[in-house]
Design a protein around this motif. Structure first.
Motif, PDB file in Angstrom:
ATOM      1  N   MET A  63       0.819  -1.214   0.000  1.00  0.00           N
ATOM      2  CA  MET A  63       0.000   0.000   0.000  1.00  0.00           C
ATOM      3  C   MET A  63       0.854   1.265   0.000  1.00  0.00           C
ATOM      4  N   LEU A  64       1.999   1.229   0.698  1.00  0.00           N
ATOM      5  CA  LEU A  64       2.882   2.397   0.710  1.00  0.00           C
ATOM      6  C   LEU A  64       3.500   2.649  -0.658  1.00  0.00           C
ATOM      7  N   GLU A  65       3.986   1.592  -1.286  1.00  0.00           N
ATOM      8  CA  GLU A  65       4.722   1.756  -2.536  1.00  0.00           C
ATOM      9  C   GLU A  65       3.814   1.990  -3.740  1.00  0.00           C
ATOM     10  N   THR A  66       2.614   1.431  -3.715  1.00  0.00           N
ATOM     11  CA  THR A  66       1.706   1.605  -4.855  1.00  0.00           C
ATOM     12  C   THR A  66       0.673   2.699  -4.599  1.00  0.00           C
ATOM     13  N   GLU A  67       0.597   3.178  -3.327  1.00  0.00           N
ATOM     14  CA  GLU A  67      -0.424   4.140  -2.911  1.00  0.00           C
ATOM     15  C   GLU A  67      -1.824   3.604  -3.182  1.00  0.00           C
ATOM     16  N   GLN A  68      -1.942   2.287  -3.124  1.00  0.00           N
ATOM     17  CA  GLN A  68      -3.233   1.642  -3.322  1.00  0.00           C
ATOM     18  C   GLN A  68      -4.122   1.894  -2.114  1.00  0.00           C
ATOM     19  N   HIS A  69      -5.372   2.224  -2.367  1.00  0.00           N
ATOM     20  CA  HIS A  69      -6.315   2.459  -1.276  1.00  0.00           C
ATOM     21  C   HIS A  69      -6.576   1.137  -0.556  1.00  0.00           C
ATOM     22  N   PRO A  70      -6.652   1.158   0.787  1.00  0.00           N
ATOM     23  CA  PRO A  70      -6.912  -0.083   1.527  1.00  0.00           C
ATOM     24  C   PRO A  70      -8.164  -0.819   1.050  1.00  0.00           C
ATOM     25  N   GLY A  71      -9.199  -0.058   0.704  1.00  0.00           N
ATOM     26  CA  GLY A  71     -10.421  -0.697   0.214  1.00  0.00           C
ATOM     27  C   GLY A  71     -10.189  -1.450  -1.082  1.00  0.00           C
ATOM     28  N   ASP A  72      -9.322  -0.902  -1.948  1.00  0.00           N
ATOM     29  CA  ASP A  72      -9.027  -1.580  -3.206  1.00  0.00           C
ATOM     30  C   ASP A  72      -8.257  -2.875  -2.964  1.00  0.00           C
ATOM     31  N   LEU A  73      -7.324  -2.841  -1.995  1.00  0.00           N
ATOM     32  CA  LEU A  73      -6.574  -4.053  -1.685  1.00  0.00           C
ATOM     33  C   LEU A  73      -7.507  -5.123  -1.132  1.00  0.00           C
ATOM     34  N   LYS A  74      -8.416  -4.708  -0.257  1.00  0.00           N
ATOM     35  CA  LYS A  74      -9.393  -5.650   0.292  1.00  0.00           C
ATOM     36  C   LYS A  74     -10.235  -6.268  -0.812  1.00  0.00           C
ATOM     37  N   ASP A  75     -10.736  -5.413  -1.701  1.00  0.00           N
ATOM     38  CA  ASP A  75     -11.602  -5.911  -2.773  1.00  0.00           C
ATOM     39  C   ASP A  75     -10.864  -6.877  -3.691  1.00  0.00           C
ATOM     40  N   ALA A  76      -9.562  -6.601  -3.924  1.00  0.00           N
ATOM     41  CA  ALA A  76      -8.792  -7.456  -4.823  1.00  0.00           C
ATOM     42  C   ALA A  76      -8.596  -8.856  -4.249  1.00  0.00           C
ATOM     43  N   VAL A  77      -8.609  -8.967  -2.912  1.00  0.00           N
ATOM     44  CA  VAL A  77      -8.387 -10.265  -2.268  1.00  0.00           C
ATOM     45  C   VAL A  77      -9.700 -11.012  -2.048  1.00  0.00           C
ATOM     46  N   CYS A  78     -10.805 -10.285  -2.010  1.00  0.00           N
ATOM     47  CA  CYS A  78     -12.104 -10.901  -1.711  1.00  0.00           C
ATOM     48  C   CYS A  78     -12.798 -11.387  -2.980  1.00  0.00           C
ATOM     49  N   SER A  79     -12.590 -12.659  -3.308  1.00  0.00           N
ATOM     50  CA  SER A  79     -13.273 -13.252  -4.461  1.00  0.00           C
ATOM     51  C   SER A  79     -14.748 -13.479  -4.131  1.00  0.00           C
ATOM     52  N   ALA A  95     -18.024 -15.022  -3.142  1.00  0.00           N
ATOM     53  CA  ALA A  95     -18.366 -16.248  -2.404  1.00  0.00           C
ATOM     54  C   ALA A  95     -17.120 -17.007  -1.957  1.00  0.00           C
ATOM     55  N   GLY A  96     -15.994 -16.281  -1.783  1.00  0.00           N
ATOM     56  CA  GLY A  96     -14.738 -16.931  -1.427  1.00  0.00           C
ATOM     57  C   GLY A  96     -14.467 -16.947   0.070  1.00  0.00           C
ATOM     58  N   THR A  97     -13.245 -17.366   0.407  1.00  0.00           N
ATOM     59  CA  THR A  97     -12.879 -17.527   1.811  1.00  0.00           C
ATOM     60  C   THR A  97     -12.663 -16.187   2.514  1.00  0.00           C
ATOM     61  N   THR A  98     -11.976 -15.249   1.844  1.00  0.00           N
ATOM     62  CA  THR A  98     -11.607 -14.008   2.517  1.00  0.00           C
ATOM     63  C   THR A  98     -12.815 -13.138   2.820  1.00  0.00           C
ATOM     64  N   ILE A  99     -13.800 -13.108   1.911  1.00  0.00           N
ATOM     65  CA  ILE A  99     -14.981 -12.288   2.181  1.00  0.00           C
ATOM     66  C   ILE A  99     -15.740 -12.831   3.384  1.00  0.00           C
ATOM     67  N   GLU A 100     -15.658 -14.147   3.598  1.00  0.00           N
ATOM     68  CA  GLU A 100     -16.277 -14.718   4.798  1.00  0.00           C
ATOM     69  C   GLU A 100     -15.532 -14.240   6.038  1.00  0.00           C
ATOM     70  N   GLY A 101     -14.197 -14.179   5.940  1.00  0.00           N
ATOM     71  CA  GLY A 101     -13.416 -13.671   7.059  1.00  0.00           C
ATOM     72  C   GLY A 101     -13.707 -12.211   7.337  1.00  0.00           C
ATOM     73  N   VAL A 102     -13.818 -11.410   6.283  1.00  0.00           N
ATOM     74  CA  VAL A 102     -14.139  -9.995   6.434  1.00  0.00           C
ATOM     75  C   VAL A 102     -15.507  -9.838   7.085  1.00  0.00           C
ATOM     76  N   ARG A 103     -16.451 -10.641   6.653  1.00  0.00           N
ATOM     77  CA  ARG A 103     -17.808 -10.596   7.216  1.00  0.00           C
ATOM     78  C   ARG A 103     -17.768 -10.898   8.708  1.00  0.00           C
ATOM     79  N   ALA A 104     -16.954 -11.893   9.115  1.00  0.00           N
ATOM     80  CA  ALA A 104     -16.829 -12.236  10.528  1.00  0.00           C
ATOM     81  C   ALA A 104     -16.213 -11.072  11.315  1.00  0.00           C
ATOM     82  N   MET A 105     -15.228 -10.389  10.730  1.00  0.00           N
ATOM     83  CA  MET A 105     -14.620  -9.232  11.391  1.00  0.00           C
ATOM     84  C   MET A 105     -15.631  -8.119  11.589  1.00  0.00           C
ATOM     85  N   GLU A 106     -16.450  -7.876  10.579  1.00  0.00           N
ATOM     86  CA  GLU A 106     -17.467  -6.824  10.682  1.00  0.00           C
ATOM     87  C   GLU A 106     -18.489  -7.164  11.765  1.00  0.00           C
TER      88      GLU A 106
END
Length: 264
Positions: free
Chosen positions: A213-229, A231-242
């Motif tokens: 995020m520092l080197e690309t200045e990528q927004h945290p939300g964009d990084l999250k979205d890129a990892v959350c496929s 119906a995938g595993t990570t979006i389930e983890g994000v949902r649990a965090m929320e």
């Protein structure tokens, strides 16, 4: 400039800055000196090759720029001991909650002030430093101090009124991050990973994500979205965090710490 730095207080934060400056070649060991109320802190300075002063007076007389790194409750006593020794000096203060007005009331009239809020990763040249724009140090001193801190971390100049927010945010993040690392590692252990393996995976993943995020200045939300496929595993983890209120809890930690800084 080739200013000599004196560090009043070589505890966790003062020690991290002093050790970091020397280890990364930002300051020659012959141009830095430390003094502390406690023998153990002075021994730490000696262990990393930094000379120690026998008194605050000795430190002040041998320094051009003085880093004030003591607890708020100790600051009045230490500054009273320093007294006129700080006259004409540039005083860099990392005393939490002490604004420029409070500092001025405890310093000689001709002392120049720069308020800084650092954090402990400075020890490994990965610190984050908030520097107050309301400073009375000279332009040459400002440039030299910024150069020192830039050698051991990221420097951001912020308005004086936001220094408490920096205290609550980057000042506290090493503690917040440690809790996050421990909690994530617990999750890995619960799922069968050995703790050292889980901890290393967490640490490297957090380090890599921050670097990305520092080197690309990528927004945290964009990084999250890129990892959350979908119906995938990570979006389930994000949902649990929320559901657990992690996002709100972290924000509240910063707000609470910032408010506490303003009370000190």
């Amino acid at each position: 400039m080739n200013s000599r730095l004196g560090i009043i207080g070589f505890g966790q934060m003062g020690g991290a800055i002093g050790s970091g400056l020397v280890a990364n070649g930002a300051l020659d060991v012959g141009r830095i000196m430390a003094w502390d109320l406690y023998a153990a802190a002075l021994q730490h300075a000696t262990d990393v090759g930094i000379g120690t002063a026998g008194s605050v007076d000795e430190l002040c007389s041998g320094s051009d720029i003085v880093l004030l790194s003591v607890k708020p409750q100790d600051a009045p006593t230490v500054l009273e001991q320093a007294g006129a020794g700080l006259a004409g000096k540039a005083v860099v203060s990392i005393v939490a909650g002490w604004n420029a007005e409070t500092l001025s009331a405890h310093l000689p009239e001709d002392a120049r002030i720069l308020r800084v809020m650092p954090n402990t990763p400075a020890r490994v040249a990965a610190g984050a430093f908030g520097l107050s724009e309301s400073t009375t140090v000279t332009d040459a001193e400002r440039s030299e101090i910024e150069e020192w801190f830039s050698a051991i971390g990221l420097v951001e100049w912020v308005p004086e009124r936001l220094m408490d927010a920096v205290t609550g945010l980057s000042g506290g993040i090493p503690a917040y991050a440690a809790i996050i690392v421990d909690a994530l590692a617990d999750g890995g252990v619960q799922q069968g990973l050995k703790r050292p393996v889980a901890r290393r995976l967490v640490l490297q993943s957090l380090l890599g994500s921050a670097k990305l995020m520092l080197e690309t200045e990528q927004h945290p939300g964009d990084l999250k979205d890129a990892v959350c496929s979908p119906a995938g595993t990570t979006i389930e983890g994000v949902r649990a965090m929320e559901r657990a209120g992690v996002r709100s809890g972290l924000s509240e930690a910063v707000i609470a710490a910032s408010r506490r800084a303003s009370e000190l």
